[in-house]
Design a protein around this motif. Structure first.
Motif, short mmCIF file in Angstrom:
data_model
loop_
_atom_site.label_atom_id
_atom_site.label_comp_id
_atom_site.label_asym_id
_atom_site.label_seq_id
_atom_site.Cartn_x
_atom_site.Cartn_y
_atom_site.Cartn_z
N VAL A 145 -1.12 1.53 6.53
CA VAL A 145 -0.37 0.99 5.35
C VAL A 145 -0.42 1.87 4.76
CG1 VAL A 145 -1.24 -1.69 4.79
CG2 VAL A 145 -2.30 0.85 3.75
N ARG A 168 -2.65 -1.70 -1.79
CA ARG A 168 -3.49 -1.54 -0.21
C ARG A 168 -4.48 -1.58 0.40
NH1 ARG A 168 0.40 3.29 0.60
NH2 ARG A 168 0.46 3.68 -1.44
N CYS A 203 -6.41 -3.80 3.28
CA CYS A 203 -7.37 -3.69 3.95
C CYS A 203 -8.39 -3.74 4.85
CB CYS A 203 -7.67 -1.71 3.95
SG CYS A 203 -5.98 -0.60 4.93
N ILE A 214 4.46 -2.54 0.65
CA ILE A 214 3.88 -3.92 1.56
C ILE A 214 4.48 -5.43 2.01
CG2 ILE A 214 2.09 -6.31 -0.01
CD1 ILE A 214 1.49 -3.26 -1.26
N PHE A 224 5.06 -4.45 5.61
CA PHE A 224 3.61 -5.00 5.96
C PHE A 224 2.64 -5.68 6.48
CE2 PHE A 224 -1.19 -5.51 5.88
CZ PHE A 224 -1.43 -4.33 7.18
#
Length: 227
Positions: free
Chosen positions: A140, A161, A165, A192, A195
């Motif tokens: 990230v 983020r 995680c 994000i 991701f």
């Protein structure tokens, strides 16, 4: 993965003594491996159904079933204590207020390591645990120096983020996100979003999210549910 069948939820407005139906016989599927977008106007019950899916709020009638990673399917009402423990690991939650996920008096490194104290079966020793945390941080685009900071020393995008995680450390099958971009700028929203898309496509993690960011969500969503 998740099946919602005719779920009904009401609230009593105490000041008026009136009953308000928030969810009126709502039904939908959350498919394994899909990105599912929950749409609805403010006050339509999006946050209510998310709390219900997370088993944080009871519903008045209807049925919800979940298929676990080992393949067995159960109604929420039939969960044992062990089922609930497994569910809490397989289904992770991210909110629009990532600061609420962290102890303000604790540095991020300690907050991350707490995951392995709670889910001891995932712990591989302090060195390997830290190595895994740092690997996930890189995905990230965060440096490991963020781990030595307190929550108030980080931006909203960094906290969001880091919340992602920490949820990924338990290897979830489903991520449920409630307006995760509402407090973020465009750069962090795009980061994000990209991701989440990669997480879904490359690791088959199912995504269920509510968001007002229509343009970007339309690009990645496989299914749309109206609440």
């Amino acid at each position: 993965m998740l099946k919602v069948d005719n779920v009904y939820k009401k609230y009593v407005q105490r000041d008026r003594g009136e009953v308000k139906s928030v969810l009126n016989n709502l039904s939908f599927f959350v498919k394994k491996g899909a990105i599912t977008w929950l749409r609805g106007d403010s006050g339509s019950g999006k946050s209510t159904i998310i709390k219900i899916l997370l088993r944080l709020l009871e519903y008045d009638s209807g049925k919800i079933t979940y298929t676990f990673g080992d393949g067995h399917t159960l109604e929420y009402s039939a969960f044992s204590k062990r089922d609930n423990v497994i569910f809490r690991r397989e289904v992770q939650y991210i909110s629009q207020q990532p600061e609420s996920f962290f102890d303000p008096s604790t540095i991020m490194r300690k907050s991350m390591l707490e995951v392995f104290a709670i889910h001891r079966e995932l712990s591989r020793g302090i060195d390997l645990n830290m190595s895994l945390i740092e690997d996930v941080l890189r995905t990230v685009k965060l440096d490991s120096d963020r781990l030595d900071r307190f929550p108030h020393q980080l931006s909203g995008g960094e906290l969001q983020r880091l919340a992602l995680c920490r949820s990924l450390l338990v290897q979830p099958r489903l991520l449920i996100l409630d307006e995760p971009f509402s407090m973020l700028d465009e750069r962090n929203t795009n980061l994000i979003m990209d991701f989440l898309y990669a997480l879904n496509k490359e690791h088959n993690v199912s995504i269920f999210l509510s968001s007002h960011n229509r343009d970007k969500i339309c690009d990645i969503a496989d299914e749309v549910i109206y609440c």
